[in-house]
Design a protein around this motif. Structure first.
Motif, PDB file in Angstrom:
ATOM      1  N   VAL A 209       0.843  -1.205   0.000  1.00 36.11           N
ATOM      2  CA  VAL A 209       0.000   0.000   0.000  1.00 36.11           C
ATOM      3  C   VAL A 209       0.875   1.251   0.000  1.00 36.11           C
ATOM      4  CG1 VAL A 209      -1.700   1.336   1.310  1.00 36.11           C
ATOM      5  CG2 VAL A 209      -1.960  -1.142   1.086  1.00 36.11           C
ATOM      6  N   LEU A 210       1.893   1.280   0.844  1.00 41.49           N
ATOM      7  CA  LEU A 210       2.780   2.446   0.910  1.00 41.49           C
ATOM      8  C   LEU A 210       3.407   2.711  -0.455  1.00 41.49           C
ATOM      9  CD1 LEU A 210       4.612   1.702   4.283  1.00 41.49           C
ATOM     10  CD2 LEU A 210       2.847   3.433   3.898  1.00 41.49           C
ATOM     11  N   GLU A 211       3.859   1.658  -1.114  1.00 41.04           N
ATOM     12  CA  GLU A 211       4.509   1.835  -2.411  1.00 41.04           C
ATOM     13  C   GLU A 211       3.501   2.240  -3.483  1.00 41.04           C
ATOM     14  OE1 GLU A 211       8.389  -1.058  -1.902  1.00 41.04           O
ATOM     15  OE2 GLU A 211       6.619  -1.901  -2.895  1.00 41.04           O
ATOM     16  N   ALA A 212       2.302   1.666  -3.416  1.00 39.24           N
ATOM     17  CA  ALA A 212       1.292   1.983  -4.428  1.00 39.24           C
ATOM     18  C   ALA A 212       0.769   3.402  -4.299  1.00 39.24           C
ATOM     19  CB  ALA A 212       0.125   0.990  -4.335  1.00 39.24           C
ATOM     20  N   GLN A 213       0.726   3.928  -3.071  1.00 35.63           N
ATOM     21  CA  GLN A 213       0.155   5.249  -2.833  1.00 35.63           C
ATOM     22  C   GLN A 213       1.178   6.371  -2.963  1.00 35.63           C
ATOM     23  OE1 GLN A 213      -3.055   6.049  -2.412  1.00 35.63           O
ATOM     24  NE2 GLN A 213      -3.587   3.892  -2.698  1.00 35.63           N
ATOM     25  N   ALA A 214       2.430   6.047  -3.175  1.00 36.41           N
ATOM     26  CA  ALA A 214       3.465   7.081  -3.274  1.00 36.41           C
ATOM     27  C   ALA A 214       3.098   8.101  -4.338  1.00 36.41           C
ATOM     28  CB  ALA A 214       4.809   6.440  -3.599  1.00 36.41           C
ATOM     29  N   GLY A 215       3.087   9.361  -3.944  1.00 36.97           N
ATOM     30  CA  GLY A 215       2.757  10.436  -4.859  1.00 36.97           C
ATOM     31  C   GLY A 215       1.288  10.804  -4.905  1.00 36.97           C
ATOM     32  N   ALA A 216       0.426  10.037  -4.226  1.00 42.95           N
ATOM     33  CA  ALA A 216      -1.009  10.355  -4.207  1.00 42.95           C
ATOM     34  C   ALA A 216      -1.249  11.603  -3.368  1.00 42.95           C
ATOM     35  CB  ALA A 216      -1.805   9.183  -3.653  1.00 42.95           C
ATOM     36  N   PRO A 217      -2.150  12.473  -3.787  1.00 35.24           N
ATOM     37  CA  PRO A 217      -2.381  13.713  -3.037  1.00 35.24           C
ATOM     38  C   PRO A 217      -3.289  13.493  -1.832  1.00 35.24           C
ATOM     39  CG  PRO A 217      -3.796  13.639  -4.955  1.00 35.24           C
ATOM     40  CD  PRO A 217      -2.929  12.416  -5.042  1.00 35.24           C
ATOM     41  N   GLY A 218      -3.221  14.421  -0.888  1.00 32.65           N
ATOM     42  CA  GLY A 218      -4.158  14.433   0.227  1.00 32.65           C
ATOM     43  C   GLY A 218      -3.885  13.360   1.258  1.00 32.65           C
ATOM     44  N   LEU A 219      -4.822  13.254   2.211  1.00 30.18           N
ATOM     45  CA  LEU A 219      -4.743  12.284   3.307  1.00 30.18           C
ATOM     46  C   LEU A 219      -5.731  11.165   3.057  1.00 30.18           C
ATOM     47  CD1 LEU A 219      -3.947  11.325   6.195  1.00 30.18           C
ATOM     48  CD2 LEU A 219      -5.774  12.835   7.054  1.00 30.18           C
ATOM     49  N   GLN A 220      -5.278   9.920   3.270  1.00 27.29           N
ATOM     50  CA  GLN A 220      -6.154   8.761   3.178  1.00 27.29           C
ATOM     51  C   GLN A 220      -5.991   7.887   4.420  1.00 27.29           C
ATOM     52  OE1 GLN A 220      -6.646   6.983  -0.961  1.00 27.29           O
ATOM     53  NE2 GLN A 220      -4.565   7.783  -1.080  1.00 27.29           N
ATOM     54  N   PHE A 221      -7.092   7.268   4.846  1.00 26.48           N
ATOM     55  CA  PHE A 221      -7.123   6.303   5.939  1.00 26.48           C
ATOM     56  C   PHE A 221      -7.425   4.963   5.294  1.00 26.48           C
ATOM     57  CE2 PHE A 221      -9.549   5.276  10.183  1.00 26.48           C
ATOM     58  CZ  PHE A 221      -8.567   4.358  10.526  1.00 26.48           C
ATOM     59  N   LEU A 222      -6.391   4.097   5.192  1.00 29.99           N
ATOM     60  CA  LEU A 222      -6.486   2.872   4.413  1.00 29.99           C
ATOM     61  C   LEU A 222      -6.132   1.649   5.257  1.00 29.99           C
ATOM     62  CD1 LEU A 222      -4.607   4.045   1.184  1.00 29.99           C
ATOM     63  CD2 LEU A 222      -7.075   4.082   1.599  1.00 29.99           C
ATOM     64  N   ASP A 223      -6.712   0.506   4.886  1.00 28.23           N
ATOM     65  CA  ASP A 223      -6.323  -0.727   5.543  1.00 28.23           C
ATOM     66  C   ASP A 223      -5.189  -1.390   4.758  1.00 28.23           C
ATOM     67  OD1 ASP A 223      -7.430  -2.102   3.362  1.00 28.23           O
ATOM     68  OD2 ASP A 223      -9.207  -2.759   4.473  1.00 28.23           O
ATOM     69  N   ARG A 224      -4.787  -2.576   5.215  1.00 30.25           N
ATOM     70  CA  ARG A 224      -3.623  -3.238   4.619  1.00 30.25           C
ATOM     71  C   ARG A 224      -3.871  -3.672   3.182  1.00 30.25           C
ATOM     72  NH1 ARG A 224      -6.369  -6.689   7.719  1.00 30.25           N
ATOM     73  NH2 ARG A 224      -6.772  -8.805   6.936  1.00 30.25           N
ATOM     74  N   ASP A 225      -5.122  -3.695   2.752  1.00 32.40           N
ATOM     75  CA  ASP A 225      -5.441  -4.032   1.371  1.00 32.40           C
ATOM     76  C   ASP A 225      -5.635  -2.799   0.498  1.00 32.40           C
ATOM     77  OD1 ASP A 225      -5.470  -6.845   1.846  1.00 32.40           O
ATOM     78  OD2 ASP A 225      -7.423  -6.628   2.798  1.00 32.40           O
ATOM     79  N   GLY A 226      -5.393  -1.623   1.069  1.00 37.24           N
ATOM     80  CA  GLY A 226      -5.563  -0.393   0.309  1.00 37.24           C
ATOM     81  C   GLY A 226      -6.994   0.089   0.239  1.00 37.24           C
ATOM     82  N   GLU A 227      -7.888  -0.519   1.040  1.00 36.87           N
ATOM     83  CA  GLU A 227      -9.284  -0.104   1.064  1.00 36.87           C
ATOM     84  C   GLU A 227      -9.487   1.024   2.074  1.00 36.87           C
ATOM     85  OE1 GLU A 227     -11.536  -1.264  -1.044  1.00 36.87           O
ATOM     86  OE2 GLU A 227     -10.030  -2.609  -1.927  1.00 36.87           O
ATOM     87  N   ILE A 228     -10.435   1.921   1.786  1.00 36.46           N
ATOM     88  CA  ILE A 228     -10.705   3.056   2.659  1.00 36.46           C
ATOM     89  C   ILE A 228     -11.349   2.573   3.953  1.00 36.46           C
ATOM     90  CG2 ILE A 228     -12.071   5.158   2.911  1.00 36.46           C
ATOM     91  CD1 ILE A 228     -11.742   5.550  -0.122  1.00 36.46           C
ATOM     92  N   VAL A 229     -10.842   3.076   5.070  1.00 36.20           N
ATOM     93  CA  VAL A 229     -11.440   2.822   6.385  1.00 36.20           C
ATOM     94  C   VAL A 229     -12.333   4.011   6.722  1.00 36.20           C
ATOM     95  CG1 VAL A 229     -11.000   2.344   8.824  1.00 36.20           C
ATOM     96  CG2 VAL A 229      -9.378   1.536   7.083  1.00 36.20           C
ATOM     97  N   PRO A 230     -13.582   3.784   7.132  1.00 35.74           N
ATOM     98  CA  PRO A 230     -14.478   4.911   7.448  1.00 35.74           C
ATOM     99  C   PRO A 230     -13.928   5.725   8.618  1.00 35.74           C
ATOM    100  CG  PRO A 230     -15.719   2.850   7.266  1.00 35.74           C
ATOM    101  CD  PRO A 230     -14.258   2.487   7.280  1.00 35.74           C
ATOM    102  N   TRP A 231     -14.087   7.035   8.507  1.00 37.26           N
ATOM    103  CA  TRP A 231     -13.673   7.900   9.615  1.00 37.26           C
ATOM    104  C   TRP A 231     -14.588   7.715  10.814  1.00 37.26           C
ATOM    105  CZ3 TRP A 231      -9.136  10.348   9.538  1.00 37.26           C
ATOM    106  CH2 TRP A 231      -8.527  10.563   8.294  1.00 37.26           C
TER     107      TRP A 231
END
Length: 231
Positions: A209-231
């Motif tokens: 996930v860290l490698e895949a998201q490199a360069g992505a803008p903004g803040l994301q809350f993601l799980d180990r599969d790269g899925e969004i975790v609800p705030w």
């Protein structure tokens, strides 16, 4: 990020558990890793000795602003592609009205305040386009808080997430990727022996996930599969 063979990471809180496995996984992927610990020796030293120089160790008590400043000075001139802060303690399953004030303060300082202090102290070392990330938990999801228990720990992770949101707002124009990562429930000292995941299973996915998201803008809350975790 910079060229694959020159990627550099600083992992705060790598003496055991998830942080230890994270530092080792990054080094095995040919990152150059600086990993911090409060105590010398142990498994982290063994990882460093076996890393062919890809993993080095720095001493740090993350809750100390003075030690954070000293680490920043020691690393002056370095440029990081990843700054990852891993820190959490748990003081049991008390309902919040039974939590002593000193316990509340200790957990909040360690789990919420200190990770953001670390980011602020060290963010200037992160290259443009680099990533700052913090180990969070689905336990910090307010929307997901539908089962009883561990009220103080949940509150500390929710506070961490909110503070990271403020950090991202304040530094919106810095060009750095910002991530909160939920690694799942792992068999660590914090997660307990009955947790369904081993760090050796979950952390490689986290690094993906860290490698895949490199360069992505903004803040994301993601799980180990790269899925969004609800705030």
């Amino acid at each position: 990020m910079s060229a694959t063979t020159n990627r550099r990471a600083l992992v705060i809180g790598a003496s055991r558990g998830l942080g230890l496995v994270l530092a080792g996984e990054l080094a095995r992927r040919d990152w150059h890793v600086i990993a911090t610990t409060r105590r010398n020796g142990g498994e982290l030293q063994a990882e460093a000795d076996a890393s062919n120089g890809r993993l080095t160790i720095e001493s740090l008590e993350m809750t100390s602003p003075d030690e954070l400043a000293a680490l920043r000075e020691r690393l002056a001139g370095r440029r990081l592609d990843l700054l990852f802060v891993n820190a959490a303690i748990d003081r049991g399953d008390l309902p919040i009205h039974e939590v002593p004030t000193d316990m509340f303060t200790e957990v909040m300082i360690t789990n919420a305040l200190s990770p953001l202090r670390a980011l602020e102290a060290l963010r200037a070392l992160v290259a443009p386009g680099g990533t700052v990330a913090v180990m969070s938990s689905e336990q910090g999801s307010i929307a997901g808080n539908t089962e009883p228990g561990y009220e103080l720990y949940k509150a500390s992770k929710a506070a961490l997430n909110q503070l990271m949101r403020s950090y991202a707002t304040r530094h919106a124009g810095d060009g750095q990727t910002k991530l909160l990562i939920d690694p799942g429930h792992n068999r660590t000292r914090l997660g307990g022996p009955d947790a369904p995941l081993a760090p050796e299973e979950s952390i490689p996915a986290v690094v993906d996930v860290l490698e895949a998201q490199a360069g992505a803008p903004g803040l994301q809350f993601l799980d180990r599969d790269g899925e969004i975790v609800p705030w």
